[in-house]
Scaffold this motif. Structure first.
Motif, PDB file in Angstrom:
ATOM      1  N   ASP A 214      25.360   2.910 -49.988  1.00 14.18           N
ATOM      2  CA  ASP A 214      26.047   1.730 -50.441  1.00 14.18           C
ATOM      3  C   ASP A 214      25.483   0.667 -49.473  1.00 14.18           C
ATOM      4  O   ASP A 214      25.587   0.854 -48.249  1.00 14.18           O
ATOM      5  N   TYR A 215      24.907  -0.316 -49.917  1.00  8.80           N
ATOM      6  CA  TYR A 215      24.239  -1.408 -49.128  1.00  8.80           C
ATOM      7  C   TYR A 215      25.345  -2.550 -49.301  1.00  8.80           C
ATOM      8  O   TYR A 215      25.673  -3.099 -50.368  1.00  8.80           O
ATOM      9  N   SER A 216      25.497  -3.158 -47.911  1.00 11.58           N
ATOM     10  CA  SER A 216      26.163  -4.097 -47.764  1.00 11.58           C
ATOM     11  C   SER A 216      26.052  -4.970 -46.523  1.00 11.58           C
ATOM     12  O   SER A 216      25.265  -4.539 -45.728  1.00 11.58           O
TER      13      SER A 216
ATOM     14  N   LEU B 160      27.042  -0.034 -42.930  1.00 13.68           N
ATOM     15  CA  LEU B 160      25.647   0.193 -43.598  1.00 13.68           C
ATOM     16  C   LEU B 160      25.057   1.093 -42.176  1.00 13.68           C
ATOM     17  O   LEU B 160      24.199   1.886 -42.821  1.00 13.68           O
TER      18      LEU B 160
ATOM     19  N   GLU C 144      25.328   4.561 -43.476  1.00 15.49           N
ATOM     20  CA  GLU C 144      24.708   4.950 -44.430  1.00 15.49           C
ATOM     21  C   GLU C 144      23.090   5.244 -44.108  1.00 15.49           C
ATOM     22  O   GLU C 144      22.407   6.370 -44.584  1.00 15.49           O
TER      23      GLU C 144
ATOM     24  N   TYR D 218      15.738  -0.231 -38.222  1.00 16.05           N
ATOM     25  CA  TYR D 218      16.551  -1.146 -39.039  1.00 16.05           C
ATOM     26  C   TYR D 218      17.062  -2.461 -38.197  1.00 16.05           C
ATOM     27  O   TYR D 218      17.035  -3.552 -38.733  1.00 16.05           O
TER      28      TYR D 218
ATOM     29  N   LEU E 156      15.065   4.714 -47.560  1.00 20.41           N
ATOM     30  CA  LEU E 156      15.320   3.726 -46.984  1.00 20.41           C
ATOM     31  C   LEU E 156      14.327   2.299 -46.941  1.00 20.41           C
ATOM     32  O   LEU E 156      14.668   1.251 -47.200  1.00 20.41           O
TER      33      LEU E 156
ATOM     34  N   ALA F  27      15.025   1.048 -50.297  1.00 21.45           N
ATOM     35  CA  ALA F  27      16.455   0.216 -50.184  1.00 21.45           C
ATOM     36  C   ALA F  27      16.279  -0.903 -49.675  1.00 21.45           C
ATOM     37  O   ALA F  27      16.889  -1.902 -49.840  1.00 21.45           O
ATOM     38  N   LEU F  28      15.200  -1.165 -48.635  1.00 23.03           N
ATOM     39  CA  LEU F  28      15.065  -2.452 -47.956  1.00 23.03           C
ATOM     40  C   LEU F  28      14.107  -3.415 -48.482  1.00 23.03           C
ATOM     41  O   LEU F  28      13.657  -4.232 -48.076  1.00 23.03           O
TER      42      LEU F  28
ATOM     43  N   HIS G 275      17.206 -10.341 -47.353  1.00 25.35           N
ATOM     44  CA  HIS G 275      18.386  -9.510 -46.654  1.00 25.35           C
ATOM     45  C   HIS G 275      19.284 -10.113 -45.554  1.00 25.35           C
ATOM     46  O   HIS G 275      20.425  -9.969 -45.582  1.00 25.35           O
TER      47      HIS G 275
ATOM     48  N   LYS H 154      23.063 -10.781 -46.197  1.00 22.68           N
ATOM     49  CA  LYS H 154      24.193 -10.297 -45.062  1.00 22.68           C
ATOM     50  C   LYS H 154      24.798 -11.619 -44.401  1.00 22.68           C
ATOM     51  O   LYS H 154      26.059 -11.246 -44.171  1.00 22.68           O
TER      52      LYS H 154
END
Length: 492
Positions: free
Chosen positions: A98-100, A106, A109, A121, A179, A182-183, A205, A209
């Motif tokens: 779950d990306y938030s 985060l 995750e 990250y 990951l 995801a990024l 990103h 954010k």
């Protein structure tokens, strides 16, 4: 009073028209289709509302500014609803991410995937903030009309290693492959290959954010409708269902436009939000400039197309979030097939949009609206018959969603249809059926993209995905700001 025409009513065209009208330029928007929106078109079928195009709204301030120019507020016409999580990412082995912008959530995750990547990250986030400030805040709404402007931007591009790809930069910060995906997947939402798109696009990103991810109540189409309402409120004119067939020129000046119905009018300036190849090749085709520019543009690389399946089904699905990315078993290999090899692969990565989990009004009671998007090669790389292939490919995609999320999906479908690269060509005059215009490569960015003001016709302007800074709602709204600044400077 000076007069301007804007051809096309996508986000870029409407944002430009609002800016011009707010500044006292009598502005007419001319749209070929029966509804405004361009790629943000919509359909209503069997009680379901289906958005055609962009569904991820970021950076609300760039939209709010359009109302504020005349002392209004976006809330008069549009209700923006927060989406959380931003996306749920899912892999074939059942892993969810779950990306938030919930910092604690985060990091939890990330720790599930690889605890050692949390520190990496954090460093990536610093990098993303830096490119956001340089690439978006400083350069995102500036016109690059000459090479000198590119030279000025070069130090920042060098500092952030803009020649590297988003995936390459992400990989230098984190080691877990999921990951990394995801990024880096965000560039796909603006037509870019994560393996080739400039690392500057890591700014997305930071953009998400800080500003969050939003949805317009009633669908993206209601944001378009709100923009039209506001444009007309301040005195703008909309002309629908009458495509422009020619931009008239005399010498090195645009003089007016002609439409399919035979309507014509003269204007002090014209801006095109239509496809850039179509604009030059067809609308400016009688001028030498149009022919030369079209020939040059055709040599460039265009982003892939999309296959979109829309379906309304029985049942509520609270466990399926608003946005999902369903990754396939391959990442780089699939991207190579889409961008380079021109292969319609048997596997796919999918973006699933489920608006009724946020706004149930988009479906009848007890039902849900979905759309699923699969990036596919454009027609120049994959010239297949989509009338024949469309139903086959739609079933394969729905089978995959059934396998991973909704086991009895075929029994639950009330209504469904699909949209193919051929439809992008026919409905939107999109060159090669490309969904995002020019591919966002470093060699096709800023000065190397279609200029917001034509080099040879000084009162001819461009706005939208084919211009700087590129595709996506913040991108085309930024292009409108750059183009408006030029037009208002040229039309005092």
């Amino acid at each position: 009073m000076k007069k301007a025409a804007v051809i096309g009513s996508g986000f870029g065209g409407l944002a430009l028209a609002i800016r011009l009208q707010s500044a006292g330029i009598a502005t007419t928007v001319i749209e070929g289709r029966d509804k405004p929106g361009g790629r943000a078109y919509f359909w209503e079928k069997d009680g379901f509302t289906f958005d055609a195009g962009p569904t991820v709204i970021t950076d609300p301030p760039c939209l709010e500014e359009l109302w504020a120019l005349s002392g209004h507020h976006i809330s008069e016409d549009v209700e923006l609803m927060p989406v959380m999580p931003f996306y749920r990412l899912n892999w074939p082995d059942g892993t969810n991410f779950d990306y938030s912008n919930d910092e604690a959530g985060l990091r939890a995750e990330i720790e599930k995937l690889n605890p050692a990547d949390v520190a990496g990250y954090e460093r990536f986030l610093e990098y993303s903030a830096g490119v956001h400030d340089e690439g978006y805040l400083k350069l995102g709404h500036k016109a690059f009309l000459d090479f000198a402007s590119m030279i000025k931007a070069a130090p920042a591009l060098m500092k952030y290693q803009a020649w590297r790809s988003v995936y390459s930069i992400v990989s230098s910060f984190v080691k877990n492959e999921k990951l990394r995906e995801a990024l880096s997947f965000h560039t796909l939402l603006v037509g870019g290959n994560p393996m080739k798109t400039s690392s500057i696009y890591a700014l997305i990103h930071k953009l998400e954010k800080d500003g969050g991810v939003w949805f317009a109540k009633g669908g993206t189409n209601r944001l378009i409708a709100g923009m039209v309402t506001h444009f007309e409120r301040i005195g703008g004119t909309m002309r629908l269902n009458d495509p422009v067939t020619e931009i008239e020129t005399m010498g090195d000046k645009v003089t007016g436009v002609v439409t399919k119905s035979g309507w014509r009018d003269s204007f002090d300036a014209v801006a095109s939000n239509a496809d850039i190849v179509h604009s030059y090749r067809d609308l400016l085709g009688k001028s030498g400039r149009g022919k030369r520019a079209a020939a040059s543009l055709k040599k460039k690389k265009f982003s892939p197309s999309l296959f979109v399946a829309h379906f309304g089904i029985k049942g509520d699905w609270p466990g399926i979030p608003h946005h999902m990315i369903l990754f396939g078993p391959r990442y780089k290999g699939l991207l190579d097939d889409i961008y380079d090899n021109g292969v319609l692969s048997k596997d796919f990565s999918l973006y699933l949009h489920h608006p009724t989990v946020t706004d149930p009004s988009m479906a009848p009671l007890g039902h849900s609206t979905f759309y699923v998007l699969s990036p596919v090669p454009h027609q120049g790389k994959l010239p297949i018959d989509w009338k024949e292939m469309g139903p086959i490919y739609e079933k394969r995609i729905l089978d995959e969603i059934g396998h991973r999320l909704i086991p009895d999906i075929h029994e639950r479908i009330v209504t469904s249809f699909h949209y193919t690269p051929a439809d992008f060509s026919t409905d939107l005059n999109a060159h090669l059926g490309s969904a995002f215009s020019l591919e966002p490569l470093l060699t096709q960015s800023a000065y190397f993209r279609t200029h917001n003001r034509d080099d040879a016709i000084p009162n001819m302007y461009f706005v939208g995905a084919g211009t700087h800074p590129g595709a996506g709602i913040p991108g085309v709204v930024g292009s409108a700001k750059a183009t408006a600044a030029l037009m208002l400077e040229d039309m005092p």
